[in-house]
Enzyme design. Structure first.
Site, PDB file in Angstrom:
ATOM      1  N   GLY A 146      10.792  10.606  64.414  1.00 31.48           N
ATOM      2  CA  GLY A 146      11.849   9.765  64.966  1.00 31.48           C
ATOM      3  C   GLY A 146      13.161  10.491  65.177  1.00 31.48           C
ATOM      4  CB  ILE A 147      15.478  12.239  62.867  1.00 28.25           C
ATOM      5  CG1 ILE A 147      15.916  10.974  62.113  1.00 28.25           C
ATOM      6  CG2 ILE A 147      16.641  13.216  62.965  1.00 28.25           C
ATOM      7  CD1 ILE A 147      16.360  11.216  60.682  1.00 28.25           C
TER       8      ILE A 147
ATOM      9  CB  ALA B 118       9.677  19.402  59.642  1.00 25.05           C
ATOM     10  N   GLY B 119      10.121  16.609  57.885  1.00 23.33           N
ATOM     11  CA  GLY B 119      10.280  16.079  56.539  1.00 23.33           C
ATOM     12  C   GLY B 119       9.188  15.090  56.188  1.00 23.33           C
ATOM     13  CB  ILE B 120       6.370  14.804  54.266  1.00 23.88           C
ATOM     14  CG1 ILE B 120       6.400  15.978  53.277  1.00 23.88           C
ATOM     15  CG2 ILE B 120       5.817  15.237  55.615  1.00 23.88           C
ATOM     16  CD1 ILE B 120       5.027  16.533  52.944  1.00 23.88           C
TER      17      ILE B 120
ATOM     18  CE1 TYR C  81      12.830  12.815  52.751  1.00 21.60           C
ATOM     19  CE2 TYR C  81      14.615  11.715  51.591  1.00 21.60           C
ATOM     20  CZ  TYR C  81      14.053  12.183  52.757  1.00 21.60           C
ATOM     21  OH  TYR C  81      14.730  12.030  53.952  1.00 21.60           O
TER      22      TYR C  81
ATOM     23  N   PRO D  70      21.773  11.954  56.851  1.00 28.77           N
ATOM     24  CG  PRO D  70      20.144  11.990  58.503  1.00 28.77           C
ATOM     25  CD  PRO D  70      20.656  12.758  57.329  1.00 28.77           C
ATOM     26  N   GLY D  71      21.738   8.365  56.337  1.00 23.35           N
ATOM     27  CA  GLY D  71      21.285   7.313  55.438  1.00 23.35           C
ATOM     28  C   GLY D  71      19.905   6.869  55.895  1.00 23.35           C
TER      29      GLY D  71
END
Length: 201
Positions: A18-19, A80-82, A144, A174-175
């Site tokens: 999304g981001i 990228a993030g999980i 995370y 970001p929030g």
């Protein structure tokens, strides 16, 4: 300010998320060429190089491919993030390692292999997408939050190392953003996050 991006070449890890998609769209709208580095092909058909950001050979090869094709690289974005959501005593070490591999190791690898390419271009920008939870912490997100906190220390250090070459390194925190990642999180965590906002949404 956006006019300064025209003609720039950028890579965005996690560009199918999304981001990441929003960043690629914004860069493209400003006249930059932005390549998505991700395991998942972007649904909009944008420029994509299949990349495992936690694998050094895969990420280094992707950066070299983009640099060779365009003759330069100006902007690095690690989006990228999980996540794995559980209290720390219910978080398996394997899940902890998996989150760190993508979120933090991936950022390290991008900077390690990308900054020399930015230097060849005369300087550039590196942006790491962190999280407000990296600074304040959040119940149930130890893996995370730790990975996002690590981005801050990494960026502050690399900014000192690379600044003399005209390379800046920054973290954006970001929030809560509605993305495929956050949509998978248990409803109780979503409701807690909404409850913490001033607008209540």
């Amino acid at each position: 300010m956006l006019k300064e991006l025209a003609g720039s070449v950028a890579v965005v890890t996690g560009g199918s998320g999304g981001i990441g998609r929003a960043i690629i769209a914004r860069l493209g709208g400003a006249g930059a060429k932005a390549c998505c580095l991700d395991l998942v092909r972007p649904s909009d058909g944008s420029w994509w190089v299949e990349t495992n950001v936690s694998d050094e050979r895969s990420l280094a090869s992707a950066l070299d491919d983009v640099n060779t094709r365009e003759g330069r690289l100006d902007i690095l974005v690690h989006a990228a993030g999980i996540s794995f959501d559980a209290v720390v005593w219910k978080t398996p070490a394997a899940e902890w390692d998996r989150v760190q591999a993508v979120n933090l190791r991936g950022a390290f690898l991008m900077l390690s292999h990308g900054i020399p390419l930015l230097r060849r271009a005369g300087g550039g920008r590196a942006v790491l997408i962190g999280s407000i939870n990296g600074s304040r912490g959040k119940f149930g997100t130890s893996a995370y939050s730790a990975s996002k906190a690590g981005l801050v220390g990494l960026a502050r250090t690399v900014a000192r190392e690379a600044g003399r070459f005209g390379v800046t390194v920054n973290v954006i925190e970001p929030g809560w953003v509605r993305t495929p990642l956050t949509e998978k999180i248990a409803r109780e965590f979503t409701e807690a996050a909404i409850g913490e906002t001033l607008a209540g949404r």
